[in-house]
Write an enzyme that holds these catalytic residues in place. Sequence first.
Site, PDB file in Angstrom:
ATOM      1  N   ASP A 107       0.869  -1.189   0.000  1.00 33.86           N
ATOM      2  CA  ASP A 107       0.000   0.000   0.000  1.00 33.86           C
ATOM      3  C   ASP A 107       0.903   1.235   0.000  1.00 33.86           C
ATOM      4  O   ASP A 107       1.809   1.346   0.829  1.00 33.86           O
ATOM      5  CB  ASP A 107      -0.908  -0.015   1.246  1.00 33.86           C
ATOM      6  CG  ASP A 107      -2.034   1.001   1.142  1.00 33.86           C
ATOM      7  OD1 ASP A 107      -1.748   2.179   0.861  1.00 33.86           O
ATOM      8  OD2 ASP A 107      -3.194   0.611   1.343  1.00 33.86           O
TER       9      ASP A 107
ATOM     10  N   GLN B 134     -14.473   2.915   1.576  1.00 37.07           N
ATOM     11  CA  GLN B 134     -13.725   2.437   0.400  1.00 37.07           C
ATOM     12  C   GLN B 134     -13.350   3.631  -0.478  1.00 37.07           C
ATOM     13  O   GLN B 134     -14.192   4.489  -0.755  1.00 37.07           O
ATOM     14  CB  GLN B 134     -14.579   1.444  -0.406  1.00 37.07           C
ATOM     15  CG  GLN B 134     -13.835   0.817  -1.585  1.00 37.07           C
ATOM     16  CD  GLN B 134     -14.662  -0.242  -2.337  1.00 37.07           C
ATOM     17  OE1 GLN B 134     -15.853  -0.422  -2.062  1.00 37.07           O
ATOM     18  NE2 GLN B 134     -14.042  -0.920  -3.279  1.00 37.07           N
TER      19      GLN B 134
ATOM     20  N   HIS C 111     -10.631  -5.370  -2.491  1.00 37.44           N
ATOM     21  CA  HIS C 111      -9.301  -5.712  -1.969  1.00 37.44           C
ATOM     22  C   HIS C 111      -9.343  -5.939  -0.472  1.00 37.44           C
ATOM     23  O   HIS C 111     -10.229  -5.449   0.220  1.00 37.44           O
ATOM     24  CB  HIS C 111      -8.290  -4.608  -2.285  1.00 37.44           C
ATOM     25  CG  HIS C 111      -8.715  -3.242  -1.836  1.00 37.44           C
ATOM     26  ND1 HIS C 111      -9.575  -2.468  -2.569  1.00 37.44           N
ATOM     27  CD2 HIS C 111      -8.428  -2.530  -0.735  1.00 37.44           C
ATOM     28  CE1 HIS C 111      -9.791  -1.324  -1.948  1.00 37.44           C
ATOM     29  NE2 HIS C 111      -9.111  -1.333  -0.815  1.00 37.44           N
ATOM     30  N   PHE C 112      -8.335  -6.671  -0.004  1.00 32.83           N
ATOM     31  CA  PHE C 112      -8.088  -6.803   1.430  1.00 32.83           C
ATOM     32  C   PHE C 112      -6.854  -6.005   1.793  1.00 32.83           C
ATOM     33  O   PHE C 112      -5.884  -5.969   1.026  1.00 32.83           O
ATOM     34  CB  PHE C 112      -7.837  -8.276   1.822  1.00 32.83           C
ATOM     35  CG  PHE C 112      -9.039  -8.937   2.427  1.00 32.83           C
ATOM     36  CD1 PHE C 112      -9.278  -8.865   3.794  1.00 32.83           C
ATOM     37  CD2 PHE C 112      -9.936  -9.616   1.623  1.00 32.83           C
ATOM     38  CE1 PHE C 112     -10.400  -9.459   4.346  1.00 32.83           C
ATOM     39  CE2 PHE C 112     -11.068 -10.216   2.169  1.00 32.83           C
ATOM     40  CZ  PHE C 112     -11.296 -10.137   3.530  1.00 32.83           C
ATOM     41  N   HIS C 113      -6.891  -5.372   2.966  1.00 32.13           N
ATOM     42  CA  HIS C 113      -5.711  -4.762   3.568  1.00 32.13           C
ATOM     43  C   HIS C 113      -5.138  -5.766   4.570  1.00 32.13           C
ATOM     44  O   HIS C 113      -5.894  -6.388   5.336  1.00 32.13           O
ATOM     45  CB  HIS C 113      -6.085  -3.508   4.373  1.00 32.13           C
ATOM     46  CG  HIS C 113      -6.672  -2.401   3.586  1.00 32.13           C
ATOM     47  ND1 HIS C 113      -5.966  -1.269   3.248  1.00 32.13           N
ATOM     48  CD2 HIS C 113      -7.925  -2.211   3.086  1.00 32.13           C
ATOM     49  CE1 HIS C 113      -6.738  -0.438   2.573  1.00 32.13           C
ATOM     50  NE2 HIS C 113      -7.952  -0.979   2.463  1.00 32.13           N
TER      51      HIS C 113
HETATM   52  P1  DGP Z   1      -9.740   1.517   0.461  1.00 33.21           P
HETATM   53  O1  DGP Z   1     -10.038   2.871   1.052  1.00 33.21           O
HETATM   54  O2  DGP Z   1     -10.114   0.381   1.352  1.00 33.21           O
HETATM   55  O3  DGP Z   1     -10.355   1.436  -0.931  1.00 33.21           O
HETATM   56  O4  DGP Z   1      -8.166   1.431   0.326  1.00 33.21           O
HETATM   57  C1  DGP Z   1      -7.441   1.839  -0.784  1.00 33.21           C
HETATM   58  C2  DGP Z   1      -5.987   1.785  -0.397  1.00 33.21           C
HETATM   59  O5  DGP Z   1      -5.216   1.888  -1.564  1.00 33.21           O
HETATM   60  C3  DGP Z   1      -5.510   2.896   0.535  1.00 33.21           C
HETATM   61  O6  DGP Z   1      -4.924   2.343   1.702  1.00 33.21           O
HETATM   62  C4  DGP Z   1      -4.479   3.667  -0.274  1.00 33.21           C
HETATM   63  C5  DGP Z   1      -4.085   2.688  -1.334  1.00 33.21           C
HETATM   64  N1  DGP Z   1      -3.729   3.264  -2.614  1.00 33.21           N
HETATM   65  C6  DGP Z   1      -4.356   4.280  -3.259  1.00 33.21           C
HETATM   66  N2  DGP Z   1      -3.772   4.525  -4.445  1.00 33.21           N
HETATM   67  C7  DGP Z   1      -2.757   3.623  -4.559  1.00 33.21           C
HETATM   68  C8  DGP Z   1      -1.782   3.383  -5.578  1.00 33.21           C
HETATM   69  O7  DGP Z   1      -1.718   4.020  -6.614  1.00 33.21           O
HETATM   70  N3  DGP Z   1      -0.891   2.379  -5.330  1.00 33.21           N
HETATM   71  C9  DGP Z   1      -0.908   1.632  -4.172  1.00 33.21           C
HETATM   72  N4  DGP Z   1       0.015   0.692  -4.038  1.00 33.21           N
HETATM   73  N5  DGP Z   1      -1.811   1.846  -3.196  1.00 33.21           N
HETATM   74  C10 DGP Z   1      -2.728   2.828  -3.398  1.00 33.21           C
END
Ligand code: DGP
Length: 138
Positions: free
Chosen positions: A33, A96, A102-104
């Site tokens: 992330d 979201q 997705h899972f974190h």
């Molecule tokens: P959610 O809010 O659950 O949809 O989480 C989305 C997550 O994705 C958040 O923790 C930030 C991450 N994220 C956003 N843009 C990017 C990106 O371009 N690359 C990566 N690796 N992570 C991203």
Amino acid sequence: MPYNPDNIFAKIIRGEIPCVKVYEDARTLSFMDVMPQADGHMLVVPKEPAETIFDLSPEGMAAMMVTTQKVAKAVKKALACPGIMLVQLNGKPAGQSVFHVHFHIVPRSAGVDLRLHARSMVDPKTLEPTAAKIRAAL
Ligand code: DGP
């Protein structure tokens, strides 16, 4: 809402934009992330286009869960973290922010507070050393 194939995770899955990849198989991809709430914060996505768990096939869901367990085990081993938090958000009201399911996987340790969700982007280069440790633990 119809699935938007131009969301950022769809572009990562298609290889159109970079990510710090840790694991990939035929159905799933796992990468760091870029707005980590803790060091070692990982994401797991199914390759199937689906906005939330409600749009995902049972096979896609199963693949996402299997990869989540596999990568979470590697994170725990690589970083020797005592706790692992799994988070999965469905829909804007749930928080979201990227509309590809997705899972974190978030490492937790006593007394270490989480950084804010999806707030501060780090330089992806700084994620590589941790990613290398997690890859080695897979
Ligand atoms: P959610 O809010 O659950 O949809 O989480 C989305 C997550 O994705 C958040 O923790 C930030 C991450 N994220 C956003 N843009 C990017 C990106 O371009 N690359 C990566 N690796 N992570 C991203």
